[in-house]
Design a protein around this motif. Structure first.
Motif, PDB file in Angstrom:
ATOM      1  N   MET A  10       0.833  -1.209   0.000  1.00 20.64           N
ATOM      2  CA  MET A  10       0.000   0.000   0.000  1.00 20.64           C
ATOM      3  C   MET A  10       0.867   1.258   0.000  1.00 20.64           C
ATOM      4  N   GLU A  11       1.902   1.273   0.809  1.00 18.29           N
ATOM      5  CA  GLU A  11       2.771   2.450   0.869  1.00 18.29           C
ATOM      6  C   GLU A  11       3.629   2.597  -0.385  1.00 18.29           C
ATOM      7  N   THR A  12       3.928   1.503  -1.057  1.00 18.95           N
ATOM      8  CA  THR A  12       4.636   1.586  -2.336  1.00 18.95           C
ATOM      9  C   THR A  12       3.768   2.290  -3.371  1.00 18.95           C
ATOM     10  N   ALA A  15       3.710   5.988  -2.517  1.00 19.04           N
ATOM     11  CA  ALA A  15       4.934   6.704  -2.883  1.00 19.04           C
ATOM     12  C   ALA A  15       5.083   6.868  -4.385  1.00 19.04           C
ATOM     13  N   TRP A  16       4.792   5.828  -5.140  1.00 12.77           N
ATOM     14  CA  TRP A  16       5.061   5.845  -6.586  1.00 12.77           C
ATOM     15  C   TRP A  16       3.898   6.343  -7.429  1.00 12.77           C
ATOM     16  N   ALA A  17       2.686   6.303  -6.921  1.00 15.25           N
ATOM     17  CA  ALA A  17       1.538   6.764  -7.710  1.00 15.25           C
ATOM     18  C   ALA A  17       0.937   8.041  -7.132  1.00 15.25           C
ATOM     19  N   TRP A  18       0.498   7.987  -5.870  1.00 19.00           N
ATOM     20  CA  TRP A  18      -0.209   9.142  -5.312  1.00 19.00           C
ATOM     21  C   TRP A  18       0.713  10.330  -5.083  1.00 19.00           C
ATOM     22  N   GLY A  19       1.963  10.087  -4.754  1.00 20.71           N
ATOM     23  CA  GLY A  19       2.912  11.198  -4.583  1.00 20.71           C
ATOM     24  C   GLY A  19       3.073  12.006  -5.860  1.00 20.71           C
ATOM     25  N   PRO A  20       3.487  11.361  -6.969  1.00 17.26           N
ATOM     26  CA  PRO A  20       3.612  12.105  -8.228  1.00 17.26           C
ATOM     27  C   PRO A  20       2.284  12.690  -8.722  1.00 17.26           C
ATOM     28  N   LEU A  21       1.190  11.945  -8.555  1.00 21.24           N
ATOM     29  CA  LEU A  21      -0.112  12.481  -8.976  1.00 21.24           C
ATOM     30  C   LEU A  21      -0.498  13.707  -8.151  1.00 21.24           C
ATOM     31  N   VAL A  43      -6.796  11.827  -7.006  1.00 19.06           N
ATOM     32  CA  VAL A  43      -5.878  11.833  -5.861  1.00 19.06           C
ATOM     33  C   VAL A  43      -6.666  11.768  -4.550  1.00 19.06           C
ATOM     34  N   SER A  44      -7.751  12.510  -4.448  1.00 19.38           N
ATOM     35  CA  SER A  44      -8.547  12.509  -3.221  1.00 19.38           C
ATOM     36  C   SER A  44      -9.179  11.144  -2.984  1.00 19.38           C
ATOM     37  N   LEU A  45      -9.699  10.536  -4.027  1.00 21.86           N
ATOM     38  CA  LEU A  45     -10.298   9.214  -3.891  1.00 21.86           C
ATOM     39  C   LEU A  45      -9.244   8.173  -3.504  1.00 21.86           C
ATOM     40  N   GLY A  46      -8.076   8.262  -4.104  1.00 22.45           N
ATOM     41  CA  GLY A  46      -6.987   7.358  -3.740  1.00 22.45           C
ATOM     42  C   GLY A  46      -6.567   7.523  -2.296  1.00 22.45           C
ATOM     43  N   GLN A  47      -6.493   8.760  -1.831  1.00 18.91           N
ATOM     44  CA  GLN A  47      -6.130   9.019  -0.436  1.00 18.91           C
ATOM     45  C   GLN A  47      -7.188   8.464   0.505  1.00 18.91           C
TER      46      GLN A  47
END
Length: 114
Positions: A10-12, A15-21, A43-47
């Motif tokens: 989940m944290e990967t 870091a690799w998707a939600w961070g850049p997005l 991004v909000s839905l992912g968070q």
């Protein structure tokens, strides 16, 4: 353990998707492209999804990773982590509002000039 594998996975993704997005969403609001509210929604839905998984994992573990003292539990675990639910929730609602307004404008009947 399997739960540790889940957290790492989940944290990967975080870091690799939600961070850049999230960074692209920030840039979008500086530059005003038409996709900015779509990015905000994603991004909000992912968070929020990550938050639900975080809290659900802790519930399933019987709160074993949370200090049971009331100040810590309610102040830190619920209160501070709750901000990670409230802020994306508000941004998700905002994105939906703007996207719905744009769709209403597109759906409005147009009068043809004769």
């Amino acid at each position: 353990s399997r739960s540790d594998d889940f957290i790492v996975a989940m944290e990967t993704v975080t870091a690799w998707a939600w961070g850049p997005l999230s960074f692209l969403t920030f840039l979008a609001f500086l530059r005003h492209p038409p996709t900015r509210y779509v990015l905000q929604l994603l991004v909000s839905l992912g968070q929020l999804y990550g938050d639900v998984l975080y809290f659900a994992t802790e519930v399933r573990a019987g709160w074993s990773h949370s200090d049971p003292r009331p100040l810590y539990f309610w102040g830190y675990f619920v209160g501070l982590n709750g901000l990670w639910v409230l802020v994306p929730g508000a941004l998700l609602a905002d994105a939906c509002h703007h996207l719905a307004a744009a769709q209403r404008a597109l759906d409005r009947p147009r009068h043809k000039a004769h």
